[in-house]
Design a protein around this motif. Sequence first.
Motif, short mmCIF file in Angstrom:
data_model
loop_
_atom_site.label_atom_id
_atom_site.label_comp_id
_atom_site.label_asym_id
_atom_site.label_seq_id
_atom_site.Cartn_x
_atom_site.Cartn_y
_atom_site.Cartn_z
N ILE A 216 -33.57 14.01 35.76
CA ILE A 216 -33.16 14.35 34.40
C ILE A 216 -34.44 14.62 33.61
CG2 ILE A 216 -31.92 13.61 32.34
CD1 ILE A 216 -30.38 11.66 34.17
N GLU A 217 -34.56 15.85 33.18
CA GLU A 217 -35.77 16.24 32.47
C GLU A 217 -35.69 15.86 30.99
OE1 GLU A 217 -37.98 20.26 33.14
OE2 GLU A 217 -36.54 20.55 31.53
N LYS A 218 -34.53 16.06 30.41
CA LYS A 218 -34.34 15.62 29.01
C LYS A 218 -32.86 15.47 28.72
CE LYS A 218 -33.96 20.00 26.50
NZ LYS A 218 -34.44 20.85 25.41
N MET A 219 -32.53 14.67 27.71
CA MET A 219 -31.14 14.52 27.28
C MET A 219 -31.20 13.97 25.86
SD MET A 219 -28.06 15.05 28.59
CE MET A 219 -28.51 15.14 30.34
N ARG A 220 -30.70 14.75 24.92
CA ARG A 220 -30.70 14.27 23.53
C ARG A 220 -29.82 13.06 23.37
NH1 ARG A 220 -30.09 19.59 19.80
NH2 ARG A 220 -31.93 20.66 20.61
N GLU A 221 -30.14 12.22 22.43
CA GLU A 221 -29.30 11.09 21.99
C GLU A 221 -29.21 9.94 22.97
OE1 GLU A 221 -25.72 12.24 19.26
OE2 GLU A 221 -25.58 13.38 21.13
N THR A 222 -29.96 9.96 24.04
CA THR A 222 -29.82 8.85 24.98
C THR A 222 -31.12 8.60 25.74
OG1 THR A 222 -28.62 8.04 26.93
CG2 THR A 222 -28.89 10.41 26.78
N PRO A 223 -31.38 7.32 26.05
CA PRO A 223 -32.48 7.06 26.98
C PRO A 223 -32.07 7.56 28.37
CG PRO A 223 -31.31 5.03 26.48
CD PRO A 223 -30.70 6.09 25.63
N ILE A 224 -33.04 7.91 29.18
CA ILE A 224 -32.72 8.40 30.52
C ILE A 224 -33.69 7.82 31.55
CG2 ILE A 224 -31.59 10.62 30.06
CD1 ILE A 224 -34.37 11.95 30.16
N ASP A 225 -33.25 7.83 32.78
CA ASP A 225 -34.14 7.56 33.90
C ASP A 225 -34.75 8.89 34.28
OD1 ASP A 225 -35.32 7.07 36.33
OD2 ASP A 225 -33.45 6.59 37.38
N THR A 226 -36.06 9.02 34.08
CA THR A 226 -36.71 10.32 34.34
C THR A 226 -37.27 10.42 35.76
OG1 THR A 226 -38.76 9.48 33.42
CG2 THR A 226 -37.35 10.74 31.93
N GLN A 227 -37.08 9.37 36.57
CA GLN A 227 -37.56 9.43 37.95
C GLN A 227 -36.73 10.40 38.78
OE1 GLN A 227 -40.24 7.61 39.33
NE2 GLN A 227 -40.53 7.42 37.11
N MET A 228 -37.38 10.97 39.78
CA MET A 228 -36.62 11.74 40.78
C MET A 228 -35.86 10.77 41.66
SD MET A 228 -39.09 14.66 42.29
CE MET A 228 -39.55 16.08 41.30
N ARG A 229 -34.58 11.07 41.88
CA ARG A 229 -33.76 10.22 42.75
C ARG A 229 -33.13 11.08 43.84
NH1 ARG A 229 -35.45 5.19 41.36
NH2 ARG A 229 -35.44 4.98 39.08
N PRO A 230 -32.93 10.51 45.02
CA PRO A 230 -32.29 11.32 46.06
C PRO A 230 -30.80 11.51 45.81
CG PRO A 230 -32.93 9.14 46.91
CD PRO A 230 -33.35 9.19 45.48
N TYR A 231 -30.26 12.64 46.25
CA TYR A 231 -28.80 12.83 46.21
C TYR A 231 -28.36 13.49 47.49
CZ TYR A 231 -29.17 17.88 45.08
OH TYR A 231 -29.44 19.23 45.11
N ARG A 232 -27.08 13.39 47.78
CA ARG A 232 -26.52 14.05 48.96
C ARG A 232 -25.28 14.82 48.57
NH1 ARG A 232 -27.51 9.25 51.99
NH2 ARG A 232 -29.51 9.53 53.01
N ILE A 233 -24.97 15.80 49.37
CA ILE A 233 -23.67 16.46 49.24
C ILE A 233 -22.84 15.98 50.43
CG2 ILE A 233 -22.43 18.64 49.09
CD1 ILE A 233 -25.01 19.93 48.00
N VAL A 240 -25.41 10.53 43.91
CA VAL A 240 -26.81 10.24 43.57
C VAL A 240 -27.12 8.79 43.93
CG1 VAL A 240 -28.47 10.04 41.67
CG2 VAL A 240 -26.84 11.95 41.70
N TYR A 241 -28.27 8.59 44.54
CA TYR A 241 -28.70 7.22 44.89
C TYR A 241 -29.68 6.76 43.82
CZ TYR A 241 -26.23 8.67 48.95
OH TYR A 241 -25.24 9.16 49.76
N SER A 242 -29.11 6.23 42.73
CA SER A 242 -29.91 6.00 41.53
C SER A 242 -30.85 4.81 41.65
CB SER A 242 -28.98 5.81 40.33
OG SER A 242 -28.11 4.73 40.57
N ARG A 243 -30.70 4.00 42.69
CA ARG A 243 -31.63 2.88 42.86
C ARG A 243 -32.70 3.17 43.89
NH1 ARG A 243 -26.84 -0.07 42.62
NH2 ARG A 243 -26.46 -0.92 40.54
N GLU A 244 -32.59 4.30 44.55
CA GLU A 244 -33.61 4.65 45.56
C GLU A 244 -34.67 5.54 44.93
OE1 GLU A 244 -31.88 6.32 49.12
OE2 GLU A 244 -30.30 4.78 49.11
N SER A 245 -35.90 5.38 45.42
CA SER A 245 -36.91 6.31 44.93
C SER A 245 -37.24 7.31 46.04
CB SER A 245 -38.14 5.59 44.41
OG SER A 245 -38.47 4.56 45.29
N VAL A 246 -37.89 8.39 45.62
CA VAL A 246 -38.08 9.51 46.53
C VAL A 246 -39.39 9.37 47.30
CG1 VAL A 246 -38.44 12.00 46.63
CG2 VAL A 246 -36.67 11.06 45.14
N PHE A 247 -40.41 8.85 46.63
CA PHE A 247 -41.74 8.79 47.27
C PHE A 247 -42.08 7.38 47.72
CE2 PHE A 247 -41.85 12.42 44.36
CZ PHE A 247 -42.16 13.42 45.26
#
Length: 247
Positions: A216-233, A240-247
């Motif tokens: 998430i690069e930006k989002m008005r009106e809300t705090p965000i997690d700006t880290q890259m997170r892995p996702y799958r289709i 989205v695996y919001s607790r995993e980190s990419v690096f």
Amino acid sequence: MSKVERVPSGIPGLDDMLYGGIPKGRVVLVVGGPGTGKTIFCAQFLVSGIRDYNEPGLFISLDESRHHIIREMASFGWDIPELERRNMWAFTDISPTRHLGGDVKTEKLAIGKRDFSLEAAMGEIRRSAKAISAKRIAVDPITSFIFQYPDIIQRRSVILELIEALTLTGATTVITTELRMTGLERSVQLEEYLAHGVIILQTLQIGKSATRVIQIEKMRETPIDTQMRPYRITENGLEVYSRESVF
Ligand SMILES: Nc1ncnc2c1ncn2[C@@H]1O[C@H](COP(=O)(O)OP(=O)(O)O)[C@@H](O)[C@H]1O
Ligand SMILES: [Mg+2]
């Protein structure tokens, strides 16, 4: 801080990164290369709105036909024709060469400073959103639409008008656009400056494997997690695996 109403995205894990969801009524840009899941993101956002919140959804398709989208999204178990029959889902098309009717199609008639095909597109958005009382809208993708306007100043004003028209419907909107440069040091695209929020989908080569990452690069009106997170289709759509980190 006043409490911001949020619209859950329908994508497991993503709402954790958004502290609950997309701020209601905002226009969020989803930027990604081909095959990163932009169209799936749009359909999932609308289907989840219908299934979980009884919110009608409008799909504004620019590159792919209704038939094509219905067939592809059926593989996730999303029965779009059934949602259409219930008036909970509608398709429309604002590409200048299709479906705008009559002479308007390809001609660019100037009305004051605005051109007629843009005028028709904005009218179509208003009409079709109203027809089903859309609470969610997806526009997929706007790349070719905005590239009709080679002049950068005009392109900027077209994007702003589009965002304004979508905002005026009161619906929460996801717009997709092609990522025109990849990697960790890409340059920011014009539409990213103008949207209320920006989510980036990429495939990065990490070590020996290609990993799908969301940020998430930006989002008005809300705090965000700006880290890259892995996702799958998966067979259920994006996850989205919001607790995993990419690096
Ligand atoms: N049933 C499925 N299971 C897993 N992955 C899928 C499935 N269907 C499509 N995909 C993946 O989704 C991608 C296409 O998603 P799509 O939303 O059309 O991408 P985009 O719109 O960004 O080009 C493809 O890369 C494909 O690998
Ligand atoms: Mg697509």
